[in-house]
Design a protein around this motif. Structure first.
Motif, PDB file in Angstrom:
ATOM      1  N   VAL A  93       0.860  -1.181   0.000  1.00  0.00           N
ATOM      2  CA  VAL A  93       0.000   0.000   0.000  1.00  0.00           C
ATOM      3  C   VAL A  93       0.895   1.231   0.000  1.00  0.00           C
ATOM      4  O   VAL A  93       1.687   1.439   0.916  1.00  0.00           O
ATOM      5  N   TRP A  94       0.761   2.053  -1.046  1.00  0.00           N
ATOM      6  CA  TRP A  94       1.577   3.254  -1.178  1.00  0.00           C
ATOM      7  C   TRP A  94       1.001   4.359  -0.314  1.00  0.00           C
ATOM      8  O   TRP A  94      -0.174   4.664  -0.378  1.00  0.00           O
ATOM      9  N   THR A  95       1.863   4.941   0.502  1.00  0.00           N
ATOM     10  CA  THR A  95       1.475   5.957   1.458  1.00  0.00           C
ATOM     11  C   THR A  95       2.193   7.261   1.128  1.00  0.00           C
ATOM     12  O   THR A  95       3.397   7.259   0.857  1.00  0.00           O
ATOM     13  N   VAL A  96       1.445   8.357   1.167  1.00  0.00           N
ATOM     14  CA  VAL A  96       2.029   9.680   0.963  1.00  0.00           C
ATOM     15  C   VAL A  96       2.467  10.203   2.321  1.00  0.00           C
ATOM     16  O   VAL A  96       1.684  10.226   3.272  1.00  0.00           O
ATOM     17  N   LEU A  97       3.729  10.613   2.409  1.00  0.00           N
ATOM     18  CA  LEU A  97       4.297  11.085   3.672  1.00  0.00           C
ATOM     19  C   LEU A  97       4.865  12.487   3.514  1.00  0.00           C
ATOM     20  O   LEU A  97       5.303  12.857   2.426  1.00  0.00           O
ATOM     21  N   PRO A  98       4.914  13.229   4.595  1.00  0.00           N
ATOM     22  CA  PRO A  98       5.668  14.485   4.555  1.00  0.00           C
ATOM     23  C   PRO A  98       7.132  14.150   4.280  1.00  0.00           C
ATOM     24  O   PRO A  98       7.576  13.033   4.534  1.00  0.00           O
ATOM     25  N   SER A 126       7.233  12.552  -0.053  1.00  0.00           N
ATOM     26  CA  SER A 126       7.753  11.186  -0.178  1.00  0.00           C
ATOM     27  C   SER A 126       6.573  10.239  -0.250  1.00  0.00           C
ATOM     28  O   SER A 126       5.572  10.437   0.431  1.00  0.00           O
ATOM     29  N   ILE A 127       6.694   9.213  -1.085  1.00  0.00           N
ATOM     30  CA  ILE A 127       5.714   8.135  -1.107  1.00  0.00           C
ATOM     31  C   ILE A 127       6.489   6.849  -0.861  1.00  0.00           C
ATOM     32  O   ILE A 127       7.635   6.720  -1.285  1.00  0.00           O
ATOM     33  N   GLN A 128       5.867   5.919  -0.140  1.00  0.00           N
ATOM     34  CA  GLN A 128       6.604   4.689   0.149  1.00  0.00           C
ATOM     35  C   GLN A 128       5.671   3.517   0.330  1.00  0.00           C
ATOM     36  O   GLN A 128       4.479   3.689   0.598  1.00  0.00           O
ATOM     37  N   ALA A 129       6.255   2.321   0.168  1.00  0.00           N
ATOM     38  CA  ALA A 129       5.532   1.072   0.385  1.00  0.00           C
ATOM     39  C   ALA A 129       6.510   0.004   0.843  1.00  0.00           C
ATOM     40  O   ALA A 129       7.692   0.032   0.490  1.00  0.00           O
ATOM     41  N   LEU A 130       5.996  -0.946   1.612  1.00  0.00           N
ATOM     42  CA  LEU A 130       6.764  -2.126   1.985  1.00  0.00           C
ATOM     43  C   LEU A 130       6.607  -3.169   0.890  1.00  0.00           C
ATOM     44  O   LEU A 130       5.530  -3.317   0.313  1.00  0.00           O
ATOM     45  N   ALA A 131       7.679  -3.890   0.633  1.00  0.00           N
ATOM     46  CA  ALA A 131       7.627  -4.965  -0.354  1.00  0.00           C
ATOM     47  C   ALA A 131       6.901  -6.168   0.227  1.00  0.00           C
ATOM     48  O   ALA A 131       6.783  -6.328   1.441  1.00  0.00           O
ATOM     49  N   MET A 132       6.433  -7.001  -0.652  1.00  0.00           N
ATOM     50  CA  MET A 132       5.823  -8.254  -0.234  1.00  0.00           C
ATOM     51  C   MET A 132       6.919  -9.153   0.348  1.00  0.00           C
ATOM     52  O   MET A 132       8.082  -9.046  -0.039  1.00  0.00           O
ATOM     53  N   ASN A 133       6.555 -10.021   1.250  1.00  0.00           N
ATOM     54  CA  ASN A 133       7.480 -10.975   1.866  1.00  0.00           C
ATOM     55  C   ASN A 133       8.686 -10.300   2.505  1.00  0.00           C
ATOM     56  O   ASN A 133       9.804 -10.798   2.417  1.00  0.00           O
ATOM     57  N   ARG A 134       8.467  -9.142   3.090  1.00  0.00           N
ATOM     58  CA  ARG A 134       9.505  -8.421   3.825  1.00  0.00           C
ATOM     59  C   ARG A 134      10.759  -8.178   2.987  1.00  0.00           C
ATOM     60  O   ARG A 134      11.892  -8.337   3.459  1.00  0.00           O
ATOM     61  N   GLY A 135      10.562  -7.776   1.738  1.00  0.00           N
ATOM     62  CA  GLY A 135      11.665  -7.542   0.811  1.00  0.00           C
ATOM     63  C   GLY A 135      12.152  -6.112   0.780  1.00  0.00           C
ATOM     64  O   GLY A 135      12.703  -5.671  -0.217  1.00  0.00           O
ATOM     65  N   GLY A 136      11.958  -5.359   1.854  1.00  0.00           N
ATOM     66  CA  GLY A 136      12.455  -3.991   1.915  1.00  0.00           C
ATOM     67  C   GLY A 136      11.344  -2.962   1.835  1.00  0.00           C
ATOM     68  O   GLY A 136      10.158  -3.284   1.736  1.00  0.00           O
ATOM     69  N   ARG A 137      11.759  -1.718   1.883  1.00  0.00           N
ATOM     70  CA  ARG A 137      10.840  -0.587   1.780  1.00  0.00           C
ATOM     71  C   ARG A 137      11.352   0.329   0.688  1.00  0.00           C
ATOM     72  O   ARG A 137      12.525   0.686   0.660  1.00  0.00           O
ATOM     73  N   LEU A 138      10.479   0.727  -0.228  1.00  0.00           N
ATOM     74  CA  LEU A 138      10.848   1.607  -1.333  1.00  0.00           C
ATOM     75  C   LEU A 138      10.228   2.974  -1.088  1.00  0.00           C
ATOM     76  O   LEU A 138       9.034   3.078  -0.813  1.00  0.00           O
TER      77      LEU A 138
END
Length: 192
Positions: A56-61, A70-82
């Motif tokens: 789920v892509w989240t808009v952040l300050p 900044s926008i970010q999401a966690l990868a599936m299967n704990r593969g990092g955060r982009l």
């Protein structure tokens, strides 16, 4: 201690009142946690602890003064955060992959080993080239993202984004839930 009356054939165990009360309180406390936090993790944005759902892509300050968003999401299967960050004016947009523990990207241990690494952000099979470098002190990969209109259109309407290394191996996969709203925020704040 659980007491069962086997002679009477009662299949239900009888719990002592204090144990029953403790189990009820524990159940209520655990059920109050958000479901996403139980599976995908927690993140700290602006010093606040919040539950995060993978994909789920989240808009952040901005987390850096150079950027407006900044926008970010966690990868599936704990593969990092982009994280994709951008700002108005001359700030160069940035792509950051952190919290990655996989083996598809090398992790240099010496600053002399650091070199640019070609990667691709593939959205529903359509590749977009990017270059990343490893930052030893921050333990993260960062570089410039493909910021053209074709990337953002695919991002907004796609279903899955796969980060691949130069050999084509999968690094991480990100679902694109919430990407349309993230795209609108990027357009408003960064003019992209």
């Amino acid at each position: 201690m659980v007491l069962i009356d086997l002679m009477q054939g009662d299949p239900m165990p009888k719990l002592p009142r204090p144990l029953f009360a403790l189990l009820c309180a524990l159940f209520l406390a655990l059920s109050a946690l958000p479901g996403a936090a139980q599976w995908d993790g927690w993140d700290t944005a602006n010093g606040r602890l919040r539950p995060v759902t993978a994909g789920v892509w989240t808009v952040l300050p901005p987390q850096d003064a150079r950027f407006g968003l900044s926008i970010q999401a966690l990868a599936m299967n704990r593969g990092g955060r982009l994280t994709l960050s951008c700002g108005p004016g001359d700030a160069r947009p940035e792509l950051v992959l952190d919290q990655y523990d996989g083996s598809a990207l090398p992790r240099p241990v010496d600053a002399r080993e650091i070199s640019a690494l070609q990667v691709a952000l593939e959205i529903d099979g359509r590749p977009f080239a990017a270059v990343l470098a490893y930052d030893i002190s921050r333990r993260r990969w960062s570089g410039e993202a493909p910021w053209d209109a074709g990337f953002w259109d695919a991002f907004a309407w796609g279903r899955m984004m796969t980060l691949r290394n130069g050999a084509g191996d999968v690094v991480s996969r990100f679902q694109l839930r919430g990407s349309r709203q993230a795209r609108r925020a990027v357009r408003r704040s960064c003019g992209l």
